[in-house]
Scaffold this motif. Sequence first.
Motif, PDB file in Angstrom:
ATOM      1  N   ARG A 106       0.838  -1.204   0.000  1.00  0.00           N
ATOM      2  CA  ARG A 106       0.000   0.000   0.000  1.00  0.00           C
ATOM      3  C   ARG A 106       0.869   1.250   0.000  1.00  0.00           C
ATOM      4  O   ARG A 106       0.644   2.188  -0.761  1.00  0.00           O
ATOM      5  CB  ARG A 106      -0.930  -0.008   1.202  1.00  0.00           C
ATOM      6  N   GLY A 107       1.873   1.268   0.883  1.00  0.00           N
ATOM      7  CA  GLY A 107       2.759   2.417   0.990  1.00  0.00           C
ATOM      8  C   GLY A 107       3.558   2.677  -0.271  1.00  0.00           C
ATOM      9  O   GLY A 107       3.905   3.819  -0.572  1.00  0.00           O
ATOM     10  N   ALA A 108       3.869   1.612  -1.012  1.00  0.00           N
ATOM     11  CA  ALA A 108       4.634   1.741  -2.255  1.00  0.00           C
ATOM     12  C   ALA A 108       3.751   2.102  -3.450  1.00  0.00           C
ATOM     13  O   ALA A 108       4.253   2.279  -4.556  1.00  0.00           O
ATOM     14  CB  ALA A 108       5.390   0.445  -2.531  1.00  0.00           C
ATOM     15  N   GLY A 109       2.427   2.194  -3.215  1.00  0.00           N
ATOM     16  CA  GLY A 109       1.523   2.631  -4.274  1.00  0.00           C
ATOM     17  C   GLY A 109       0.995   1.542  -5.185  1.00  0.00           C
ATOM     18  O   GLY A 109       0.387   1.841  -6.221  1.00  0.00           O
ATOM     19  N   TYR A 110       1.172   0.284  -4.821  1.00  0.00           N
ATOM     20  CA  TYR A 110       0.591  -0.796  -5.632  1.00  0.00           C
ATOM     21  C   TYR A 110      -0.927  -0.736  -5.545  1.00  0.00           C
ATOM     22  O   TYR A 110      -1.495  -0.358  -4.513  1.00  0.00           O
ATOM     23  CB  TYR A 110       1.089  -2.155  -5.146  1.00  0.00           C
ATOM     24  N   LEU A 111      -1.596  -1.120  -6.625  1.00  0.00           N
ATOM     25  CA  LEU A 111      -3.061  -1.085  -6.663  1.00  0.00           C
ATOM     26  C   LEU A 111      -3.697  -2.377  -6.191  1.00  0.00           C
ATOM     27  O   LEU A 111      -4.884  -2.413  -5.866  1.00  0.00           O
ATOM     28  CB  LEU A 111      -3.535  -0.771  -8.091  1.00  0.00           C
ATOM     29  N   GLY A 112      -2.941  -3.450  -6.166  1.00  0.00           N
ATOM     30  CA  GLY A 112      -3.440  -4.736  -5.714  1.00  0.00           C
ATOM     31  C   GLY A 112      -2.276  -5.668  -5.443  1.00  0.00           C
ATOM     32  O   GLY A 112      -1.123  -5.341  -5.737  1.00  0.00           O
ATOM     33  N   MET A 113      -2.590  -6.818  -4.846  1.00  0.00           N
ATOM     34  CA  MET A 113      -1.587  -7.843  -4.624  1.00  0.00           C
ATOM     35  C   MET A 113      -2.148  -9.164  -5.117  1.00  0.00           C
ATOM     36  O   MET A 113      -3.296  -9.508  -4.818  1.00  0.00           O
ATOM     37  CB  MET A 113      -1.182  -7.951  -3.159  1.00  0.00           C
ATOM     38  N   GLN A 114      -1.330  -9.885  -5.877  1.00  0.00           N
ATOM     39  CA  GLN A 114      -1.716 -11.168  -6.457  1.00  0.00           C
ATOM     40  C   GLN A 114      -0.739 -12.242  -6.014  1.00  0.00           C
ATOM     41  O   GLN A 114       0.471 -12.065  -6.122  1.00  0.00           O
ATOM     42  CB  GLN A 114      -1.708 -11.055  -7.981  1.00  0.00           C
ATOM     43  N   PHE A 115      -1.285 -13.332  -5.521  1.00  0.00           N
ATOM     44  CA  PHE A 115      -0.486 -14.526  -5.268  1.00  0.00           C
ATOM     45  C   PHE A 115      -0.766 -15.472  -6.426  1.00  0.00           C
ATOM     46  O   PHE A 115      -1.917 -15.847  -6.663  1.00  0.00           O
ATOM     47  CB  PHE A 115      -0.860 -15.179  -3.950  1.00  0.00           C
ATOM     48  N   ASN A 116       0.254 -15.845  -7.139  1.00  0.00           N
ATOM     49  CA  ASN A 116       0.103 -16.606  -8.373  1.00  0.00           C
ATOM     50  C   ASN A 116      -0.080 -18.101  -8.175  1.00  0.00           C
ATOM     51  O   ASN A 116      -0.581 -18.772  -9.081  1.00  0.00           O
ATOM     52  CB  ASN A 116       1.325 -16.379  -9.267  1.00  0.00           C
ATOM     53  N   ALA A 117       0.347 -18.625  -7.035  1.00  0.00           N
ATOM     54  CA  ALA A 117       0.396 -20.079  -6.916  1.00  0.00           C
ATOM     55  C   ALA A 117       0.330 -20.515  -5.460  1.00  0.00           C
ATOM     56  O   ALA A 117       1.328 -20.920  -4.873  1.00  0.00           O
ATOM     57  CB  ALA A 117       1.667 -20.612  -7.572  1.00  0.00           C
ATOM     58  N   VAL A 118      -0.854 -20.453  -4.859  1.00  0.00           N
ATOM     59  CA  VAL A 118      -1.045 -20.941  -3.494  1.00  0.00           C
ATOM     60  C   VAL A 118      -1.585 -22.366  -3.600  1.00  0.00           C
ATOM     61  O   VAL A 118      -2.675 -22.586  -4.132  1.00  0.00           O
ATOM     62  CB  VAL A 118      -2.019 -20.044  -2.698  1.00  0.00           C
ATOM     63  N   VAL A 119      -0.815 -23.314  -3.127  1.00  0.00           N
ATOM     64  CA  VAL A 119      -1.200 -24.725  -3.235  1.00  0.00           C
ATOM     65  C   VAL A 119      -2.485 -24.954  -2.442  1.00  0.00           C
ATOM     66  O   VAL A 119      -2.574 -24.615  -1.261  1.00  0.00           O
ATOM     67  CB  VAL A 119      -0.062 -25.638  -2.732  1.00  0.00           C
ATOM     68  N   GLU A 120      -3.495 -25.528  -3.101  1.00  0.00           N
ATOM     69  CA  GLU A 120      -4.808 -25.669  -2.461  1.00  0.00           C
ATOM     70  C   GLU A 120      -4.781 -26.534  -1.218  1.00  0.00           C
ATOM     71  O   GLU A 120      -5.608 -26.358  -0.325  1.00  0.00           O
ATOM     72  CB  GLU A 120      -5.849 -26.178  -3.460  1.00  0.00           C
ATOM     73  N   THR A 121      -3.849 -27.470  -1.110  1.00  0.00           N
ATOM     74  CA  THR A 121      -3.765 -28.316   0.086  1.00  0.00           C
ATOM     75  C   THR A 121      -3.025 -27.633   1.228  1.00  0.00           C
ATOM     76  O   THR A 121      -3.001 -28.159   2.341  1.00  0.00           O
ATOM     77  CB  THR A 121      -3.093 -29.668  -0.240  1.00  0.00           C
ATOM     78  N   ASN A 122      -2.479 -26.460   0.998  1.00  0.00           N
ATOM     79  CA  ASN A 122      -1.841 -25.668   2.048  1.00  0.00           C
ATOM     80  C   ASN A 122      -2.935 -24.841   2.722  1.00  0.00           C
ATOM     81  O   ASN A 122      -3.001 -23.619   2.617  1.00  0.00           O
ATOM     82  CB  ASN A 122      -0.744 -24.781   1.444  1.00  0.00           C
ATOM     83  N   THR A 123      -3.821 -25.550   3.414  1.00  0.00           N
ATOM     84  CA  THR A 123      -5.048 -24.934   3.928  1.00  0.00           C
ATOM     85  C   THR A 123      -4.783 -23.851   4.969  1.00  0.00           C
ATOM     86  O   THR A 123      -5.546 -22.888   5.047  1.00  0.00           O
ATOM     87  CB  THR A 123      -6.001 -26.001   4.489  1.00  0.00           C
ATOM     88  N   SER A 124      -3.719 -23.968   5.745  1.00  0.00           N
ATOM     89  CA  SER A 124      -3.444 -22.920   6.727  1.00  0.00           C
ATOM     90  C   SER A 124      -3.085 -21.611   6.027  1.00  0.00           C
ATOM     91  O   SER A 124      -3.526 -20.541   6.448  1.00  0.00           O
ATOM     92  CB  SER A 124      -2.351 -23.345   7.709  1.00  0.00           C
ATOM     93  N   ALA A 125      -2.331 -21.684   4.937  1.00  0.00           N
ATOM     94  CA  ALA A 125      -2.000 -20.471   4.188  1.00  0.00           C
ATOM     95  C   ALA A 125      -3.247 -19.912   3.512  1.00  0.00           C
ATOM     96  O   ALA A 125      -3.480 -18.697   3.548  1.00  0.00           O
ATOM     97  CB  ALA A 125      -0.916 -20.754   3.158  1.00  0.00           C
ATOM     98  N   VAL A 126      -4.054 -20.771   2.913  1.00  0.00           N
ATOM     99  CA  VAL A 126      -5.278 -20.302   2.240  1.00  0.00           C
ATOM    100  C   VAL A 126      -6.179 -19.581   3.247  1.00  0.00           C
ATOM    101  O   VAL A 126      -6.679 -18.484   2.978  1.00  0.00           O
ATOM    102  CB  VAL A 126      -6.017 -21.469   1.557  1.00  0.00           C
ATOM    103  N   ARG A 127      -6.360 -20.169   4.418  1.00  0.00           N
ATOM    104  CA  ARG A 127      -7.197 -19.533   5.456  1.00  0.00           C
ATOM    105  C   ARG A 127      -6.622 -18.184   5.886  1.00  0.00           C
ATOM    106  O   ARG A 127      -7.347 -17.209   6.066  1.00  0.00           O
ATOM    107  CB  ARG A 127      -7.341 -20.449   6.673  1.00  0.00           C
ATOM    108  N   LEU A 128      -5.295 -18.141   6.076  1.00  0.00           N
ATOM    109  CA  LEU A 128      -4.661 -16.890   6.494  1.00  0.00           C
ATOM    110  C   LEU A 128      -4.852 -15.810   5.444  1.00  0.00           C
ATOM    111  O   LEU A 128      -5.250 -14.687   5.765  1.00  0.00           O
ATOM    112  CB  LEU A 128      -3.171 -17.113   6.761  1.00  0.00           C
ATOM    113  N   TRP A 129      -4.584 -16.131   4.185  1.00  0.00           N
ATOM    114  CA  TRP A 129      -4.715 -15.109   3.145  1.00  0.00           C
ATOM    115  C   TRP A 129      -6.158 -14.654   3.011  1.00  0.00           C
ATOM    116  O   TRP A 129      -6.417 -13.458   2.817  1.00  0.00           O
ATOM    117  CB  TRP A 129      -4.151 -15.600   1.809  1.00  0.00           C
ATOM    118  N   GLN A 130      -7.109 -15.558   3.144  1.00  0.00           N
ATOM    119  CA  GLN A 130      -8.511 -15.143   3.109  1.00  0.00           C
ATOM    120  C   GLN A 130      -8.841 -14.244   4.298  1.00  0.00           C
ATOM    121  O   GLN A 130      -9.549 -13.249   4.153  1.00  0.00           O
ATOM    122  CB  GLN A 130      -9.427 -16.360   3.056  1.00  0.00           C
ATOM    123  N   ALA A 131      -8.321 -14.570   5.469  1.00  0.00           N
ATOM    124  CA  ALA A 131      -8.555 -13.739   6.650  1.00  0.00           C
ATOM    125  C   ALA A 131      -7.948 -12.343   6.480  1.00  0.00           C
ATOM    126  O   ALA A 131      -8.456 -11.377   7.051  1.00  0.00           O
ATOM    127  CB  ALA A 131      -7.978 -14.413   7.899  1.00  0.00           C
TER     128      ALA A 131
END
Length: 161
Positions: A106-131
Amino acid sequence: MDIRVATAEDWPGIYPFWSEIVEAGETYAYPLGLGSDDARALWLEPAPGRTVVAVDGVEILGSAKMGPNRPGRGAHIATASFMVASAARGRGVGRALGEHVLGWARGAGYLGMQFNAVVETNTSAVRLWQALGFEIMTTVPEAFDSRAHGLVGLHVMYQKL
């Protein structure tokens, strides 16, 4: 816990968990068996990106790298990657790194953030990013060869900043 810009002197503290995570074959598509120098070239992000470490005193708990998702006309969208040492999991390190990276973007002025490859079975990461406000935009089926689960999907996740 503090989060600060990583230095070359931090690499010996990052590489052991970087290597452990990559060799586990569950979350990153980096080539297996990379030595320290090749791994460092992939993880320590050059400007305009950067790499940070989460530390408790002198102990490195985790690391994140961030920067533009694509060069040129795609450089207004950020991306990031995260790794947390196994001994530090469950202590909020991933969340702290995620919040830090979002604040940086945000501080650097980006308009969005994209994660290109979150492994679907990495459920703890998926939950965190959704949160933290990310949405799953699509899932590419069978795009990741998980050591434990075989072929699984990769989520593309996005958050407008």
